[in-house]
Design a protein around this motif. Structure first.
Motif, short mmCIF file in Angstrom:
data_model
loop_
_atom_site.label_atom_id
_atom_site.label_comp_id
_atom_site.label_asym_id
_atom_site.label_seq_id
_atom_site.Cartn_x
_atom_site.Cartn_y
_atom_site.Cartn_z
N LYS B 54 0.85 -1.20 0.00
CA LYS B 54 0.00 0.00 0.00
C LYS B 54 0.88 1.25 0.00
O LYS B 54 0.58 2.24 -0.67
CB LYS B 54 -0.92 -0.02 1.22
CG LYS B 54 -1.93 1.12 1.26
CD LYS B 54 -3.01 0.84 2.31
CE LYS B 54 -4.07 1.94 2.40
NZ LYS B 54 -3.70 3.05 3.26
N TRP B 57 2.11 1.80 -3.45
CA TRP B 57 0.99 2.41 -4.16
C TRP B 57 0.92 3.92 -3.90
O TRP B 57 0.74 4.72 -4.81
CB TRP B 57 -0.30 1.71 -3.72
CG TRP B 57 -1.56 2.37 -4.14
CD1 TRP B 57 -2.28 3.29 -3.44
CD2 TRP B 57 -2.25 2.18 -5.39
NE1 TRP B 57 -3.38 3.68 -4.16
CE2 TRP B 57 -3.40 3.02 -5.36
CE3 TRP B 57 -2.03 1.38 -6.51
CZ2 TRP B 57 -4.30 3.09 -6.42
CZ3 TRP B 57 -2.93 1.45 -7.56
CH2 TRP B 57 -4.05 2.29 -7.51
N CYS B 62 -0.15 6.28 -7.61
CA CYS B 62 -0.85 5.52 -8.64
C CYS B 62 -2.28 6.04 -8.82
O CYS B 62 -2.83 6.02 -9.92
CB CYS B 62 -0.88 4.04 -8.27
SG CYS B 62 0.75 3.40 -7.83
N HIS B 66 -4.78 5.98 -12.12
CA HIS B 66 -5.70 4.84 -12.06
C HIS B 66 -6.86 5.11 -11.11
O HIS B 66 -6.83 6.05 -10.33
CB HIS B 66 -4.95 3.61 -11.53
CG HIS B 66 -3.91 3.08 -12.47
ND1 HIS B 66 -4.21 2.25 -13.52
CD2 HIS B 66 -2.56 3.28 -12.53
CE1 HIS B 66 -3.09 1.93 -14.18
NE2 HIS B 66 -2.07 2.56 -13.60
N LEU B 68 -9.04 2.94 -8.02
CA LEU B 68 -8.98 1.76 -7.16
C LEU B 68 -10.35 1.69 -6.49
O LEU B 68 -10.72 2.60 -5.74
CB LEU B 68 -7.86 1.93 -6.12
CG LEU B 68 -7.56 0.73 -5.24
CD1 LEU B 68 -7.12 -0.47 -6.05
CD2 LEU B 68 -6.49 1.08 -4.20
N LEU B 79 -7.83 -0.73 -10.97
CA LEU B 79 -6.90 -1.76 -10.48
C LEU B 79 -7.44 -2.57 -9.29
O LEU B 79 -6.76 -3.46 -8.80
CB LEU B 79 -5.56 -1.13 -10.11
CG LEU B 79 -4.80 -0.50 -11.30
CD1 LEU B 79 -3.43 -0.01 -10.85
CD2 LEU B 79 -4.65 -1.48 -12.45
N TRP B 83 -6.04 -7.90 -10.34
CA TRP B 83 -5.51 -9.23 -9.96
C TRP B 83 -6.33 -10.34 -10.62
O TRP B 83 -5.78 -11.30 -11.16
CB TRP B 83 -5.53 -9.36 -8.44
CG TRP B 83 -4.88 -10.62 -7.96
CD1 TRP B 83 -5.50 -11.74 -7.50
CD2 TRP B 83 -3.47 -10.87 -7.90
NE1 TRP B 83 -4.58 -12.68 -7.16
CE2 TRP B 83 -3.31 -12.19 -7.39
CE3 TRP B 83 -2.33 -10.14 -8.23
CZ2 TRP B 83 -2.06 -12.77 -7.20
CZ3 TRP B 83 -1.09 -10.72 -8.04
CH2 TRP B 83 -0.95 -12.02 -7.54
N LEU B 133 -2.36 -5.57 -4.23
CA LEU B 133 -3.43 -5.65 -5.25
C LEU B 133 -4.24 -6.93 -5.09
O LEU B 133 -5.45 -6.95 -5.30
CB LEU B 133 -2.83 -5.54 -6.65
CG LEU B 133 -2.25 -4.16 -6.99
CD1 LEU B 133 -1.51 -4.18 -8.33
CD2 LEU B 133 -3.32 -3.08 -7.00
N GLU B 134 -3.56 -8.00 -4.70
CA GLU B 134 -4.27 -9.26 -4.46
C GLU B 134 -5.24 -9.10 -3.29
O GLU B 134 -6.41 -9.48 -3.37
CB GLU B 134 -3.29 -10.39 -4.17
CG GLU B 134 -4.00 -11.71 -3.90
CD GLU B 134 -3.03 -12.87 -3.63
OE1 GLU B 134 -1.83 -12.61 -3.43
OE2 GLU B 134 -3.52 -14.02 -3.61
N SER B 137 -8.20 -7.00 -4.20
CA SER B 137 -9.14 -7.66 -5.10
C SER B 137 -10.12 -8.56 -4.34
O SER B 137 -11.12 -8.99 -4.90
CB SER B 137 -8.38 -8.49 -6.14
OG SER B 137 -7.90 -9.69 -5.56
#
Lengths: 448, 150
Positions: B54, B57, B62, B66, B68, B79, B83, B133-134, B137
Motif C-alpha cells: 500500500k 501504491w 498511482c 488509475h 482503485l 486496479l 488481480w 493488489l491481491e 481484489s
C-alpha cells in the motif's frame, strides 16, 4: 470599504488569483495529455500534473474563502479585525507552504492519497495556518456584532478545520482508509463548504441588493439546514462499492438525491432577493457572478450529482468520465464562482475605485460558464459512451478510451476558453481606470 | 418563506437536525468500521507485505492516473480487480510475473498511446505491490465492478 483591516483580504485575493491561473494551466496541460499522450510523459507524468491541478484548486479556494472572510467580517461584526498582522503572517505561511508543496510535487515528493498528497509536515503547517485563521476571526466576532452570516460562516470554517484532521488518519486496511478519507473530502464539499458558500452568497445579496437582513437570515438557515440534513447521510453515496454494508445503497441514494434541495433553494434565494432589490448597486458584474454561481452550482452539484447518485445507476457510472463531468461543473459552479463573485464585488471596494470594466467582467462570466458547460457536456457524452462500451459490453479500458478521442478534443478546446475568460476576469479587476470612469468616481462615490 | 417560521425557529431546526443526522452518521460509521474489519475484508491476510505494498501504491501516486474501487483519476484502468483480470485468482505466480514484466517495460514510448512512467521498483516492491493488489481484489464490494474490464 469601511474598515482599515479589511485590506488584508487583498493579499489573499492576489494569492488566490495566482493559484487559480496555475490550476487552469495545469488543467489545460492535463487535457493536452489526454489528446496528445506523449506530451512531457517522462519529465512531467500525468499523475503529477493532475496532483498540481487539484491541489492548486483546493488551496486557492481556501485562500479565497479566507480572503472573503477577512473582507466581510469587519463589516458584519462592525469592528476591525482582531489582528491584521497575524492575518498577514498567516497568508505568507500559507502561500509558502503551498509553494513548497507544489515544487515538491514536481520532484515527486508527496503522499499518496488523492487530494491529500501534501507531505506530513505541510499538513501540520496547514493545521497551524488554520488555527491562526480561526483564532483571529473568532476573536473578531466575539468582540463585535454577531450576525447570522458570521455565525454560519464560522460554523463552516471550524468544520472545515476539524474534518481536515481525518487527513492524518490513514489505516492500513484499504476499505477503512477509503471510508475515513471521505470524512475529509465529502464532508468538506458536500457539507461544511456549503455553509461557507451560502453565507458568502447571503453577504453579497445583502450588499448588492440591499435586502432586509431578517429575510436573508431566515432563508440562510433553511438553505444550510437542507444542506446538512441531506449532505451528512448523503456521504453514503461514496460507500456503495468500497466494502461497506449494503444498506448504504438505500441511505446514500435517498439522502444524496435530496442534496439537490439546498442548491435549488440557493437559486430561488438569489433570484428572489435580486427581484426584491431595494436598490441597484453600481457593481452589476458582481451581481451577475453571484446569480450565475447559484445557477451553475445547481446544475453541477445538483443535477449532475443526481445523474450519478442512485446506486443502481452508480453501479455502472462509478469512476467513469461521468464522475469527472460532475466533479468539474460542481467545483466550478459552487466554489470557484462564489470566490470570483466575491472578488468581483470586493476588489473594486478594496482598491477604492468604481467597478470600471463591468462589460469585460460580464463577458468573462458568460464565456467561462459556457466553456465549463460544454466541457461538462463533452465529458458527459464520453462517460455515457464509456459506460456502454466498457461497463456493459465489457470492452477493455484502453480500447474504450481510444473511441472517446473526439470528446477529449472538445474538452481541450473548452479548457482554453476557460483560460481566456479567467484572464479577462483578472483584467476587469486590475486594468487601469478609463478616463470617463475616473470622472464618474469623483462625482459619485460607490455605495458601500 | 412561511411566515410562521421565525428566525429562531429556523436556527433551532438547523442545529437540532444537524446534531441528529450527524449522530446517526457516526453510529453507522462505527457499524461499517466493524463490518469492514470482520466481514468485507480479511484482516488475517492483511500482512506486513500488503501494508508495504500500500505504501508503494501511495509513494508513486498511482491513484492520480488509475482508479482503485472506482476512486481516483480516470486516465488509466481500474486496479481493484486487476488481480482477477490478470488471472491471479487462478495462477498467482503467473500474475506476479506479468506485473513484474509490465512495470519493467514502462514507459512503452508508443506514439499516441498513454504513457505509464518508469517507477524503478525493486523486486521486493513489485512483490509487495502484488500482495496489496491481491488483497484489495478480495474486498467484498457488493459485486462491483460489473465486469472484468473494471
Amino acid at each position: 470599504m469601511k474598515y482599515q483591516t479589511q485590506k488584508v483580504a487583498m493579499l489573499y485575493f492576489y494569492g488566490a488569483i495566482g493559484l487559480f491561473l496555475a490550476q487552469i494551466l495545469f488543467g489545460v496541460l492535463a487535457a493536452t495529455i489526454y489528446v496528445l499522450p506523449n506530451t512531457f510523459s517522462v519529465v512531467l507524468p500525468f499523475n503529477i500534473v493532475r496532483m498540481v491541478h487539484t491541489n492548486a484548486l483546493v488551496v486557492w479556494l481556501l485562500m479565497g474563502f479566507m480572503g472573503s472572510t477577512y473582507y466581510l467580517l469587519p463589516e458584519e461584526a462592525e469592528t476591525e479585525l482582531f489582528s491584521p498582522k497575524l492575518a498577514i503572517l498567516q497568508f505568507w505561511m500559507f502561500l509558502i507552504a503551498a509553494a513548497v508543496a507544489v515544487v515538491g510535487y514536481l520532484f515527486h515528493i508527496h503522499e499518496g492519497r488523492e487530494f491529500l498528497e501534501q507531505p506530513f509536515i505541510i499538513k501540520v503547517g496547514i493545521v497551524v495556518v488554520a488555527l491562526m485563521f480561526l483564532f483571529n476571526i473568532t476573536l473578531t466576532v466575539l468582540k463585535g456584532r454577531k450576525t447570522t452570516v458570521t455565525n454560519i460562516l464560522l460554523f463552516g470554517l471550524w468544520g472545515l478545520a476539524v474534518f481536515f484532521l481525518f487527513a492524518f488518519y490513514n489505516p492500513a486496511n484499504l476499505a477503512l482508509d477509503k471510508m475515513y478519507w471521505w470524512y475529509v473530502i465529502h464532508l468538506w464539499v458536500e457539507g461544511v463548504w456549503e455553509l461557507i458558500l451560502a453565507s458568502i452568497l447571503a453577504f453579497l445579496m445583502i450588499k448588492l441588493n440591499g435586502v432586509d437582513r431578517e429575510v436573508v437570515e431566515k432563508w440562510l438557515y433553511v438553505i444550510i439546514g437542507l444542506a446538512l440534513f441531506s449532505g451528512i447521510l448523503g456521504t453514503g453515496h461514496h460507500y456503495y462499492w468500497i466494502g461497506a454494508p449494503g444498506y448504504w445503497q438505500w441511505i446514500g441514494s435517498l439522502f444524496s438525491t435530496l442534496e439537490i434541495a439546498p442548491f435549488f433553494s440557493m437559486v430561488a434565494f438569489s433570484f428572489v432577493m435580486t427581484k426584491k432589490a431595494g436598490r441597484k448597486h453600481p457593481n452589476q458584474a458582481a451581481l451577475l457572478w453571484s446569480l450565475a454561481c447559484s445557477v451553475m452550482a445547481f446544475f453541477g452539484a445538483g443535477i449532475w450529482g443526481f445523474l450519478n447518485t442512485l446506486a443502481p445507476v452508480n453501479y455502472y457510472t462509478h469512476g467513469t468520465q461521468l464522475t469527472a463531468a460532475h466533479g468539474h461543473l460542481a467545483f466550478f459552479g459552487a466554489y470557484v464562482m462564489i470566490n470570483l463573485a466575491m472578488m468581483a464585488y470586493a476588489v473594486p471596494e478594496l482598491l477604492n475605485r468604481m467597478p470600471t470594466h463591468q462589460t469585460l467582467s460580464k463577458a468573462a462570466c458568460w464565456i467561462m460558464c459556457i466553456a465549463m458547460s460544454v466541457m461538462t457536456l463533452s465529458l458527459t457524452f464520453a462517460g455515457i459512451k464509456q459506460v456502454e462500451l466498457q461497463r456493459i459490453a465489457g470492452e477493455s479500458f484502453m480500447d474504450t478510451q481510444d473511441q472517446l478521442a473526439l470528446f477529449y478534443w472538445i474538452r481541450f478546446g473548452t479548457g482554453f476558453f476557460v483560460l481566456v475568460a479567467a484572464l479577462m476576469f483578472i483584467g476587469s479587476l486590475f486594468l487601469p481606470k478609463r478616463r470617463a470612469a475616473v470622472v464618474a468616481q469623483v462625482v459619485a462615490q460607490p455605495a458601500g | 418563506m412561511a411566515e410562521r417560521l421565525t428566525k429562531t425557529g429556523a436556527r433551532n431546526v438547523f442545529y437540532g437536525g444537524s446534531v441528529f443526522f450527524f449522530t446517526i452518521f457516526v453510529g453507522l460509521t462505527a457499524h461499517s468500521h466493524y463490518y469492514m474489519k470482520t466481514v468485507s475484508t480479511d484482516e488475517k491476510t492483511l500482512t506486513e507485505s500488503v501494508v508495504r505494498g500500500k505504501k508503494v501504491w501511495e509513494r508513486n501516486s498511482c491513484i492520480n492516473c488509475h482508479t482503485l474501487l472506482g476512486e481516483g483519476a480516470y486516465f488509466a484502468p481500474e486496479l481493484g480487480n486487476v488481480w482477477k483480470r490478470w488471472g491471479g485468482d487462478q495462477d498467482p505466480e503467473g500474475a506476479r510475473d506479468m506485473l513484474k514484466a509490465w512495470m519493467a517495460a514502462q514507459p512503452s514510448g508508443i506514439e499516441g498511446r498513454r504513457q505509464m512512467p518508469q517507477f524503478n521498483l525493486t523486486d521486493q516492491e513489485v512483490h509487495d505491490l502484488a500482495d496489496f493488489l491481491e488483497w484489495a481484489s478480495k474486498i467484498k464490494t457488493q459485486n462491483w465492478p460489473p465486469n472484468d474490464a473494471g
